[in-house]
Design a protein around this motif. Structure first.
Motif, PDB file in Angstrom:
ATOM      1  N   LEU A  37       8.002   5.874  -4.484  1.00 45.57           N
ATOM      2  CA  LEU A  37       8.386   7.189  -3.947  1.00 45.57           C
ATOM      3  C   LEU A  37       8.145   7.263  -2.448  1.00 45.57           C
ATOM      4  O   LEU A  37       9.003   7.735  -1.688  1.00 45.57           O
ATOM      5  CB  LEU A  37       7.583   8.303  -4.630  1.00 45.57           C
ATOM      6  CG  LEU A  37       7.913   8.605  -6.083  1.00 45.57           C
ATOM      7  CD1 LEU A  37       6.890   9.564  -6.662  1.00 45.57           C
ATOM      8  CD2 LEU A  37       9.303   9.173  -6.194  1.00 45.57           C
ATOM      9  N   GLU A  38       6.981   6.805  -2.021  1.00 48.85           N
ATOM     10  CA  GLU A  38       6.667   6.808  -0.592  1.00 48.85           C
ATOM     11  C   GLU A  38       7.634   5.918   0.179  1.00 48.85           C
ATOM     12  O   GLU A  38       8.092   6.285   1.266  1.00 48.85           O
ATOM     13  CB  GLU A  38       5.228   6.350  -0.365  1.00 48.85           C
ATOM     14  CG  GLU A  38       4.193   7.341  -0.859  1.00 48.85           C
ATOM     15  CD  GLU A  38       2.790   6.763  -0.926  1.00 48.85           C
ATOM     16  OE1 GLU A  38       1.836   7.559  -0.827  1.00 48.85           O
ATOM     17  OE2 GLU A  38       2.635   5.529  -1.070  1.00 48.85           O
ATOM     18  N   ALA A  39       7.958   4.763  -0.380  1.00 47.38           N
ATOM     19  CA  ALA A  39       8.895   3.847   0.289  1.00 47.38           C
ATOM     20  C   ALA A  39      10.271   4.488   0.420  1.00 47.38           C
ATOM     21  O   ALA A  39      10.902   4.412   1.480  1.00 47.38           O
ATOM     22  CB  ALA A  39       8.986   2.532  -0.475  1.00 47.38           C
ATOM     23  N   ALA A  40      10.756   5.128  -0.644  1.00 44.79           N
ATOM     24  CA  ALA A  40      12.074   5.767  -0.612  1.00 44.79           C
ATOM     25  C   ALA A  40      12.109   6.881   0.432  1.00 44.79           C
ATOM     26  O   ALA A  40      13.068   6.996   1.203  1.00 44.79           O
ATOM     27  CB  ALA A  40      12.426   6.308  -1.989  1.00 44.79           C
ATOM     28  N   ASN A  58       0.800  -1.227   0.000  1.00 42.37           N
ATOM     29  CA  ASN A  58       0.000   0.000   0.000  1.00 42.37           C
ATOM     30  C   ASN A  58       0.830   1.274   0.000  1.00 42.37           C
ATOM     31  O   ASN A  58       0.367   2.312   0.457  1.00 42.37           O
ATOM     32  CB  ASN A  58      -0.993   0.020   1.172  1.00 42.37           C
ATOM     33  CG  ASN A  58      -1.941  -1.140   1.128  1.00 42.37           C
ATOM     34  OD1 ASN A  58      -2.508  -1.450   0.065  1.00 42.37           O
ATOM     35  ND2 ASN A  58      -2.111  -1.826   2.239  1.00 42.37           N
ATOM     36  N   GLU A  59       2.074   1.214  -0.497  1.00 42.20           N
ATOM     37  CA  GLU A  59       2.830   2.441  -0.676  1.00 42.20           C
ATOM     38  C   GLU A  59       3.484   2.407  -2.057  1.00 42.20           C
ATOM     39  O   GLU A  59       3.752   1.336  -2.610  1.00 42.20           O
ATOM     40  CB  GLU A  59       3.869   2.660   0.430  1.00 42.20           C
ATOM     41  CG  GLU A  59       5.046   1.747   0.440  1.00 42.20           C
ATOM     42  CD  GLU A  59       6.029   2.016   1.594  1.00 42.20           C
ATOM     43  OE1 GLU A  59       5.883   3.026   2.332  1.00 42.20           O
ATOM     44  OE2 GLU A  59       6.940   1.210   1.763  1.00 42.20           O
TER      45      GLU A  59
END
Length: 190
Positions: free
Chosen positions: A79-82, A75-76
């Motif tokens: 970009l959100e993970a980085a 659910n990410e």
């Protein structure tokens, strides 16, 4: 995998109908359990001609320098993970500038994505997985103390002025070659 995550029955390793690879298949409920590569996302956090690196506090490669990166969560986005990994490992807030490198590592079932990022401030602190963080001038990187080949490769691309041309908005940021590479284990290299 020993048991089906759907019904709990022991699974078998076989090639299912209409497939070509062995999979874990549940003979009780028919569920096919696919194994897929894991995605690692991270950043090259830059402040002018310096980059923020993290000294690892966890295995593998405890004590070696790395870019802030880690496994994506469900659910990410990448970009959100980085950005999350950069915050968790270095306490650093960044603006993502562009996708920098995509590195396939099939022998360990991983794909690494690194984004060029700009540090938004100088208020950072090591996270639970980090012994220390430090800004290194790009001309003085700890090459002999880097944790992973993908980190080395991403930094080499940066120093050569190479990066992908895909930004989060989809526009060309700077003219370069797309950097997609497959890294092989040492035993399989020519």
């Amino acid at each position: 995998m020993n048991f089906c995550s759907v019904c709990g029955h022991p699974v078998e390793r076989k090639i299912p109908p209409f497939d070509h690879l062995p999979r874990y298949v549940c003979p009780n409920c028919g569920t096919i359990h696919y194994e897929n590569p894991r995605l690692v996302a991270g950043t090259l956090p830059l402040l002018g001609n310096q980059i923020l690196l993290c000294r690892r506090a966890i295995a593998p490669r405890i004590g070696y320098w790395t870019l802030p990166a880690g496994f994506m969560e469900c659910n990410e986005s990448t970009l959100e993970a980085a950005m999350r990994e950069t915050w968790e490992e270095a306490g650093a807030r960044v603006r993502i500038d562009a996708l920098h490198a995509l590195l396939d590592i099939p022998h360990i079932h991983q794909v690494h994505l690194f984004y060029r990022a700009t540090l938004l401030d100088q208020d950072w602190a090591p996270g639970a997985e980090t012994l220390e963080i430090r800004l290194f001038p790009l001309s003085c990187l700890p090459w002999d103390e880097l944790a992973f080949p993908t980190v080395r490769r991403a930094l080499e691309y940066l120093l050569r002025g190479e990066a992908t041309s895909l930004t989060p908005q989809g526009a060309v940021r700077y003219p370069t070659l797309p950097l997609v590479e497959t890294l092989l284990p040492r035993s399989a290299r020519p």
